[in-house]
Design an enzyme around this catalytic site. Sequence first.
Site, PDB file in Angstrom:
ATOM      1  N   PRO A   1      39.848  27.747  74.727  1.00 54.86           N
ATOM      2  CA  PRO A   1      40.133  26.472  74.972  1.00 54.86           C
ATOM      3  C   PRO A   1      41.464  25.847  74.584  1.00 54.86           C
ATOM      4  O   PRO A   1      42.057  24.509  75.785  1.00 54.86           O
ATOM      5  CB  PRO A   1      38.701  25.141  74.312  1.00 54.86           C
ATOM      6  CG  PRO A   1      39.225  26.351  72.968  1.00 54.86           C
ATOM      7  CD  PRO A   1      39.383  27.655  73.259  1.00 54.86           C
TER       8      PRO A   1
ATOM      9  N   LYS B   1      41.446  24.550  80.558  1.00 57.42           N
ATOM     10  CA  LYS B   1      41.051  25.453  81.401  1.00 57.42           C
ATOM     11  C   LYS B   1      40.277  25.691  82.437  1.00 57.42           C
ATOM     12  O   LYS B   1      39.596  25.847  83.284  1.00 57.42           O
ATOM     13  CB  LYS B   1      41.809  27.245  81.852  1.00 57.42           C
ATOM     14  CG  LYS B   1      43.942  26.836  81.876  1.00 57.42           C
ATOM     15  CD  LYS B   1      44.124  26.449  82.957  1.00 57.42           C
ATOM     16  CE  LYS B   1      45.809  25.442  82.888  1.00 57.42           C
ATOM     17  NZ  LYS B   1      45.997  24.137  84.072  1.00 57.42           N
TER      18      LYS B   1
ATOM     19  N   TYR C   1      49.937  23.999  82.724  1.00 57.50           N
ATOM     20  CA  TYR C   1      48.937  23.428  82.547  1.00 57.50           C
ATOM     21  C   TYR C   1      49.090  22.118  82.766  1.00 57.50           C
ATOM     22  O   TYR C   1      47.708  21.980  83.182  1.00 57.50           O
ATOM     23  CB  TYR C   1      49.705  22.475  81.286  1.00 57.50           C
ATOM     24  CG  TYR C   1      48.999  21.583  80.238  1.00 57.50           C
ATOM     25  CD1 TYR C   1      48.507  22.043  79.454  1.00 57.50           C
ATOM     26  CD2 TYR C   1      48.222  20.861  80.402  1.00 57.50           C
ATOM     27  CE1 TYR C   1      47.948  21.514  78.101  1.00 57.50           C
ATOM     28  CE2 TYR C   1      47.519  19.652  79.345  1.00 57.50           C
ATOM     29  CZ  TYR C   1      47.015  19.809  78.377  1.00 57.50           C
ATOM     30  OH  TYR C   1      46.469  19.717  77.802  1.00 57.50           O
TER      31      TYR C   1
ATOM     32  N   TYR D   1      49.879  19.148  71.055  1.00 55.39           N
ATOM     33  CA  TYR D   1      49.500  20.934  70.063  1.00 55.39           C
ATOM     34  C   TYR D   1      50.273  20.537  68.580  1.00 55.39           C
ATOM     35  O   TYR D   1      51.293  20.979  69.438  1.00 55.39           O
ATOM     36  CB  TYR D   1      49.363  21.103  71.730  1.00 55.39           C
ATOM     37  CG  TYR D   1      48.394  21.254  72.399  1.00 55.39           C
ATOM     38  CD1 TYR D   1      48.577  19.645  73.815  1.00 55.39           C
ATOM     39  CD2 TYR D   1      47.428  21.829  72.590  1.00 55.39           C
ATOM     40  CE1 TYR D   1      47.983  20.033  74.830  1.00 55.39           C
ATOM     41  CE2 TYR D   1      46.416  22.497  73.817  1.00 55.39           C
ATOM     42  CZ  TYR D   1      46.397  21.262  74.354  1.00 55.39           C
ATOM     43  OH  TYR D   1      45.922  20.772  74.782  1.00 55.39           O
TER      44      TYR D   1
ATOM     45  N   HIS E   1      47.870  11.450  82.037  1.00 56.12           N
ATOM     46  CA  HIS E   1      48.566  12.291  82.023  1.00 56.12           C
ATOM     47  C   HIS E   1      49.705  12.886  82.526  1.00 56.12           C
ATOM     48  O   HIS E   1      49.627  13.520  82.836  1.00 56.12           O
ATOM     49  CB  HIS E   1      48.058  12.648  80.456  1.00 56.12           C
ATOM     50  CG  HIS E   1      47.306  12.111  79.379  1.00 56.12           C
ATOM     51  ND1 HIS E   1      47.113  12.514  77.724  1.00 56.12           N
ATOM     52  CD2 HIS E   1      46.881  10.510  79.656  1.00 56.12           C
ATOM     53  CE1 HIS E   1      46.433  11.117  77.241  1.00 56.12           C
ATOM     54  NE2 HIS E   1      46.106  10.338  77.980  1.00 56.12           N
TER      55      HIS E   1
HETATM   56  C1  PHB Z   1      40.034  18.315  74.412  1.00 60.01           C
HETATM   57  O1  PHB Z   1      39.992  16.741  74.628  1.00 60.01           O
HETATM   58  O2  PHB Z   1      38.461  18.397  74.032  1.00 60.01           O
HETATM   59  C2  PHB Z   1      40.920  19.362  74.405  1.00 60.01           C
HETATM   60  C3  PHB Z   1      41.512  18.943  75.342  1.00 60.01           C
HETATM   61  C4  PHB Z   1      42.678  19.865  75.546  1.00 60.01           C
HETATM   62  C5  PHB Z   1      42.191  21.480  74.871  1.00 60.01           C
HETATM   63  C6  PHB Z   1      41.186  21.136  74.760  1.00 60.01           C
HETATM   64  C7  PHB Z   1      40.148  20.424  74.573  1.00 60.01           C
HETATM   65  O3  PHB Z   1      43.811  21.812  75.495  1.00 60.01           O
END
Ligand code: PHB
Length: 416
Positions: free
Chosen positions: A310, A314, A402, A201, A72
Site C-alpha cells: 500500500p 496504487k 505518485y 510518510y 492535495h
Molecule cells: C490511506 O489513507 O489509507 C492511505 C494513504 C496513502 C497510502 C496508503 C494508504 O500510501
Amino acid sequence: MRTTVGIIGAGPAGLLLARLLHNAGIDAVVLESRDRSYVERRQRAGILEQGTADVLRAAGAGERMDREGLRHDGIELRFDRRRHRVDFPALTGGRSVTVYAQTEVCKDLIALQLRDGGPLLFEAEALAVEDAGTDAPRIRFRHEGREDVLECAYVVGCDGFWGVARKAIPAGLAQVFERTYPFGWLGILADVPPSHDELVYARHDRGFALLSMRPPVTRHHPSKEVASLPIESFVSRLYLQVPDGTDAGTWSDEEIWDELERRFETDDDWRLERGPITQKSVTPMRSYVHEPMRHGRLFLAGDAAHIVPPTGAKGLNLAVGDVVTFARALTHQQETGSPELLDAYSATCLRRVWQAERFSYDMTALLHRAPAATAFEDRLQLARLERIASSRAAETDLAEAYTGFPFGGAGGDPLR
Ligand code: PHB
Ligand code: APR
C-alpha cells in the site's frame, strides 16, 4: 440469465466497469458475494491519482468526490527528525491527487448502478468461470440458496485477490510474479483532526509510519432530505509498520499513540494530536502479478490480477486503469468490429501495472525497516531520502509516479 458482460465482484473495479459499460450502452450484470453494507464499509487506501479523479468525473460519478474530496498538492517525507515537502504541481506541470476514501467511491458507484444501471446482485457468489476459451463463457454462481448460470459474451473477473476468476486460466499458460514482505501495517481510524494538512510518510529506525486522513463525510438526515448534517467529522487515518503476522488486538491504544509519536518526532514544534481510536486492523503486504490478464473471453481486472504493497496507494488506481482499458477496447470492438484493442488488453494493462509495481516496491524499500537491515542499509536509505530532498530530478521521479501517469485517452477524453 444472459448478458453481454458478466462482471464478478463489486469492488471499485467491478462497480466502475459496470458504470462505464452502462454509459457506452453495453449491458452487464454484476455478481458480488458479500452484502452491500460489507462492501460499503471495507477500509482501503483513499488516494485518487489525477487520472482516476478525471475518469470518475467523466463517468458521471465524481459529483460528491468534487464536493467532499480534498485536493492535495504534496506529501511530506519525514526522516532523521527532519521534514521535506514534495510539491506535486511544481514538479509535474500542475498535477495533484485527491483524498477521497475508497468506501465513498464504492458507495457512489453502487448508488448510481442501482439507480440507472443493470443488475447488481449482492450475496451472489461466483463459483466458477466455465468455457473461458470459447465464444460463450459462463459464470456459475449461487444466489438466494440456488445455483444459477450467467451466460455471457465476455467475463471480467473483478473479484479481488481471493476470487475465482483467475483459476479459470490454465496454470500452464500463466506466470505469477510474487514477493512477500516480513512486515505489515497496523492501521487505525481515530476521531481527531489530522495533525498535518498533507500526508506524512515517515522513515524511522523503529519502522515506517504514515499519517493520512478521511475527509469529513456529509450525510443526509433520514427525515429531512434537504438538510445536510455533518454527522461524522474529520478523521485521522494512521499506520505503523509492524512485524508480519501481528494481531492488532495486542496493541493497546496508548501503545499505538506512543509509537506513532516516536516515529513522527521532529526537531521543530510539530505535535501529534491523539483521539479515540474507532478502528484497528493489520494489513499484510504483498507484490503480485498474474500474466497474462486475459484468457479467451475472460479478462482479469484490479486485485484479481495484481497486488501492490500500500505504500504509495496504487491499488485502486491500477484497478481503474484496467477497467478503462477494457471498456475502451470493447467499445472499439463494437463500433469497428476490430478486436485489436481487446487482443492488446493484457499487454496494455501490464505496462502500467509494472510501473506501479516498481514504484510501490521502491517506496516500500525506501521507507520501511527490514527486520534484518544492516547499518549499511540504514545509511543507504537515508542517502536515498537525502537525494530526493536535494535533487529536483529525483524528486520529480517520485512526484510523477505518485500523481500517476496519464491514462492515455485520445483527444483529452480520459475514457476514449
Ligand atoms: C490511506 O489513507 O489509507 C492511505 C494513504 C496513502 C497510502 C496508503 C494508504 O500510501
Ligand atoms: N463471487 C462474487 N464476488 C466475489 C467473489 C466471488 N467468488 N470473490 C470475491 N468477490 C468480491 C469481493 O467480495 C469484493 O467485493 O469481489 C470484490 C473485489 O473487490 P476488491 O477486493 O476491492 O478488488 P478491486 O475491485 O480489484 O479493487 C482494487 O481494492 O484491495 C484494494 O488496494 C486495492 O484499492 C485496490 C482495490
